[in-house]
Design an enzyme around this catalytic site. Structure first.
Site, PDB file in Angstrom:
ATOM      1  N   SER A 289       0.820  -1.222   0.000  1.00  0.00           N
ATOM      2  CA  SER A 289       0.000   0.000   0.000  1.00  0.00           C
ATOM      3  C   SER A 289       0.853   1.271   0.000  1.00  0.00           C
ATOM      4  CB  SER A 289      -0.922   0.006   1.222  1.00  0.00           C
ATOM      5  OG  SER A 289      -1.595   1.251   1.277  1.00  0.00           O
TER       6      SER A 289
ATOM      7  N   SER B  81      -0.620   4.155   0.542  1.00  0.00           N
ATOM      8  CA  SER B  81      -1.397   5.149   1.288  1.00  0.00           C
ATOM      9  C   SER B  81      -0.614   5.800   2.432  1.00  0.00           C
ATOM     10  CB  SER B  81      -2.688   4.530   1.820  1.00  0.00           C
ATOM     11  OG  SER B  81      -3.533   4.220   0.741  1.00  0.00           O
TER      12      SER B  81
ATOM     13  N   LYS C 114     -13.087  -4.695   2.025  1.00  0.00           N
ATOM     14  CA  LYS C 114     -14.016  -3.642   1.590  1.00  0.00           C
ATOM     15  C   LYS C 114     -15.475  -4.097   1.648  1.00  0.00           C
ATOM     16  CE  LYS C 114     -11.114  -1.102  -1.666  1.00  0.00           C
ATOM     17  NZ  LYS C 114     -11.057  -0.536  -3.020  1.00  0.00           N
TER      18      LYS C 114
ATOM     19  N   ASP D 150     -13.987   5.556  -4.058  1.00  0.00           N
ATOM     20  CA  ASP D 150     -13.375   5.037  -5.293  1.00  0.00           C
ATOM     21  C   ASP D 150     -14.019   5.645  -6.550  1.00  0.00           C
ATOM     22  OD1 ASP D 150     -11.414   3.453  -4.187  1.00  0.00           O
ATOM     23  OD2 ASP D 150     -12.614   1.613  -4.207  1.00  0.00           O
TER      24      ASP D 150
ATOM     25  N   GLY E 142     -16.687  -6.388  -9.717  1.00  0.00           N
ATOM     26  CA  GLY E 142     -16.397  -6.475  -8.281  1.00  0.00           C
ATOM     27  C   GLY E 142     -16.535  -5.097  -7.631  1.00  0.00           C
TER      28      GLY E 142
ATOM     29  N   THR F 150     -17.802 -13.598 -15.040  1.00  0.00           N
ATOM     30  CA  THR F 150     -19.072 -14.225 -14.670  1.00  0.00           C
ATOM     31  C   THR F 150     -20.177 -13.310 -15.192  1.00  0.00           C
ATOM     32  OG1 THR F 150     -17.957 -14.949 -12.663  1.00  0.00           O
ATOM     33  CG2 THR F 150     -20.354 -15.215 -12.704  1.00  0.00           C
TER      34      THR F 150
HETATM   35  P1  NAP Z   1     -12.919  -7.804  -6.622  1.00  0.00           P
HETATM   36  O1  NAP Z   1     -14.079  -7.233  -5.876  1.00  0.00           O
HETATM   37  O2  NAP Z   1     -12.290  -9.052  -6.154  1.00  0.00           O
HETATM   38  O3  NAP Z   1     -13.402  -7.989  -8.144  1.00  0.00           O
HETATM   39  C1  NAP Z   1     -12.598  -8.598  -9.080  1.00  0.00           C
HETATM   40  C2  NAP Z   1     -13.274  -8.566 -10.474  1.00  0.00           C
HETATM   41  O4  NAP Z   1     -12.292  -8.974 -11.421  1.00  0.00           O
HETATM   42  C3  NAP Z   1     -14.445  -9.514 -10.619  1.00  0.00           C
HETATM   43  O5  NAP Z   1     -15.394  -8.904 -11.457  1.00  0.00           O
HETATM   44  C4  NAP Z   1     -13.819 -10.739 -11.307  1.00  0.00           C
HETATM   45  O6  NAP Z   1     -14.713 -11.412 -12.192  1.00  0.00           O
HETATM   46  C5  NAP Z   1     -12.756 -10.089 -12.152  1.00  0.00           C
HETATM   47  N1  NAP Z   1     -11.629 -11.005 -12.408  1.00  0.00           N
HETATM   48  C6  NAP Z   1     -10.792 -11.538 -11.498  1.00  0.00           C
HETATM   49  N2  NAP Z   1      -9.885 -12.309 -12.115  1.00  0.00           N
HETATM   50  C7  NAP Z   1     -10.173 -12.283 -13.448  1.00  0.00           C
HETATM   51  C8  NAP Z   1      -9.608 -12.885 -14.606  1.00  0.00           C
HETATM   52  N3  NAP Z   1      -8.531 -13.658 -14.511  1.00  0.00           N
HETATM   53  N4  NAP Z   1     -10.170 -12.619 -15.808  1.00  0.00           N
HETATM   54  C9  NAP Z   1     -11.242 -11.802 -15.909  1.00  0.00           C
HETATM   55  N5  NAP Z   1     -11.827 -11.196 -14.842  1.00  0.00           N
HETATM   56  C10 NAP Z   1     -11.289 -11.433 -13.631  1.00  0.00           C
HETATM   57  O7  NAP Z   1     -11.717  -6.752  -6.709  1.00  0.00           O
HETATM   58  P2  NAP Z   1     -11.809  -5.142  -6.609  1.00  0.00           P
HETATM   59  O8  NAP Z   1     -11.711  -4.724  -5.201  1.00  0.00           O
HETATM   60  O9  NAP Z   1     -12.946  -4.684  -7.415  1.00  0.00           O
HETATM   61  O10 NAP Z   1     -10.415  -4.704  -7.289  1.00  0.00           O
HETATM   62  C11 NAP Z   1     -10.217  -4.844  -8.680  1.00  0.00           C
HETATM   63  C12 NAP Z   1      -8.974  -4.072  -9.101  1.00  0.00           C
HETATM   64  O11 NAP Z   1      -9.178  -2.673  -8.926  1.00  0.00           O
HETATM   65  C13 NAP Z   1      -7.713  -4.419  -8.312  1.00  0.00           C
HETATM   66  O12 NAP Z   1      -6.721  -4.793  -9.224  1.00  0.00           O
HETATM   67  C14 NAP Z   1      -7.284  -3.130  -7.639  1.00  0.00           C
HETATM   68  O13 NAP Z   1      -5.891  -2.928  -7.788  1.00  0.00           O
HETATM   69  C15 NAP Z   1      -8.007  -2.066  -8.438  1.00  0.00           C
HETATM   70  N6  NAP Z   1      -8.351  -0.896  -7.616  1.00  0.00           N
HETATM   71  C16 NAP Z   1      -7.633   0.248  -7.770  1.00  0.00           C
HETATM   72  C17 NAP Z   1      -7.938   1.383  -7.025  1.00  0.00           C
HETATM   73  C18 NAP Z   1      -7.150   2.652  -7.213  1.00  0.00           C
HETATM   74  O14 NAP Z   1      -7.290   3.553  -6.387  1.00  0.00           O
HETATM   75  N7  NAP Z   1      -6.357   2.768  -8.245  1.00  0.00           N
HETATM   76  C19 NAP Z   1      -8.989   1.340  -6.104  1.00  0.00           C
HETATM   77  C20 NAP Z   1      -9.709   0.160  -5.967  1.00  0.00           C
HETATM   78  C21 NAP Z   1      -9.382  -0.952  -6.717  1.00  0.00           C
HETATM   79  P3  NAP Z   1     -15.737 -12.545 -11.676  1.00  0.00           P
HETATM   80  O15 NAP Z   1     -16.955 -11.839 -11.208  1.00  0.00           O
HETATM   81  O16 NAP Z   1     -15.975 -13.389 -12.903  1.00  0.00           O
HETATM   82  O17 NAP Z   1     -15.022 -13.298 -10.578  1.00  0.00           O
END
Ligand code: NAP
Length: 306
Positions: free
Chosen positions: A38, A40, A89, A125, A152, A176
């Protein structure tokens, strides 16, 4: 100002249980598992120091089964608040005393403020993403046709923000499919307005398939990666370069010093691209404003994560 005592890189639940204050005291932090990566702390500590707020921000490695206890402890220790990252989260929601409206809609909270011992959840976010897009591409979401990859926590926050800002078009592509469809359905009421775009629907979920990507890329302006695809070394771009085109803007929410696979693919295709560092910055600045009810020193925070 006195020199700040060096923080440990990561604190644990045990540290919270036998808490020993340092000077200036730790009253903010980020809970995650893993959390070592992180950025942060450097961003928020830069802001705290600049604003002469006499407290510090630290990383806390909290396992899922320790979250309830950790919340109890930070209440007693009179923390101002915390950020939440993977995997807390969503799980945190049932442990909070109150939440702002969009937290309920998104189903995830990334910022907690402690008010008179009560935990109140926020989600910055979506707004952080919106500010990041404006900064990176000098354009507002309301003028864009957007395709979001993922359904997600991050994708839901981004999709809701696009809907609230009345973007021209919103497409959700998720592995999905049903989850993507559910997300689109939950936003249906935002898209009943009069914007008309010809034969393509304003709101749509599509399968995670090359053919769908190819068709949609011809009908969107901004592609957002809100999946972790690209986070691990060796990951391919979620969309190959040959499908991308110079007219699209690409925003990868993954942040890293090096180009992410999607950013590389976009640049190879002649498109404009940015990674998630700007979203990290703006969601963090909004968190600071929630905690302290004052403007965040954005440029100080930006310099701290650069
Ligand atoms: P999450 O709730 O676990 O959601 C993950 C999503 O990605 C789900 O829709 C999942 O699909 C999909 N996924 C996972 N593996 C995959 C694969 N191999 N191929 C295709 N789809 C895949 O995670 P999240 O908290 O939303 O975070 C997602 C990303 O956002 C992270 O990489 C994080 O670094 C980034 N993020 C960045 C910030 C920023 O401030 N820059 C803030 C928040 C998050 P399914 O539904 O099919 O499982």
């Amino acid at each position: 100002m006195k020199k700040r005592k060096t923080l440990k890189s990561v604190y644990s639940l045990s540290d919270l249980k036998s808490w020993r204050d340092i000077d200036p005291p730790i009253r903010l932090g980020v809970f995650g598992d893993p959390v070592e990566h992180s950025l942060s702390p450097q961003m928020q500590n830069g802001a705290l120091e600049h604003c002469k707020i006499d407290m510090q921000y630290a990383r806390f490695h909290i396992l899922p089964n320790g979250l309830r206890k950790a919340f109890d402890l930070i209440r007693k220790l009179e923390f101002v608040g915390v950020n939440l990252t993977i995997p807390h989260k969503i799980a945190a929601l049932e442990l909070l005393d109150a939440t702002e409206d969009n937290v309920k809609r998104i189903g995830a909270s990334n910022v907690i403020r402690i008010e008179n011992g009560k935990l109140r959840g926020f989600n910055t976010d979506g707004r952080g993403f919106s500010r990041a897009v404006r900064e990176e591409f000098s354009v507002d979401l309301r003028d864009l046709r957007v395709m979001v990859l993922g359904a997600g926590g991050a994708a839901r926050a981004i999709a809701l923000q696009c809907a609230k800002e009345n973007c021209e078009r919103l497409v959700i592509a998720n592995g999905t499919f049903e989850k993507g469809q559910q997300l689109a359905d939950s936003l249906r009421n935002f898209f009943e307005g009069p914007k008309v775009l010809g034969p393509v629907p304003r709101l749509q979920a599509v399968p995670w398939e090359e053919r769908a990507f190819q068709f949609q890329i011809a009908n969107v302006d901004l592609i957002v990666n809100a999946t972790p695809v690209g986070l691990n070394r060796g990951d391919a771009s979620p969309i190959p370069s040959r499908l991308l085109a110079p007219h699209v803007m690409v925003y990868d929410t993954i942040y890293s010093e090096k180009r992410t696979p999607l950013v590389s693919a976009a640049i190879e295709a002649g498109a404009r691209a940015a990674n998630g560092l700007s979203m990290l910055l703006h969601q963090g600045a909004l968190a600071f404003e929630i905690w302290f009810q004052r403007e965040a020193p954005l440029e100080v925070m930006r310099a701290a994560i650069r």
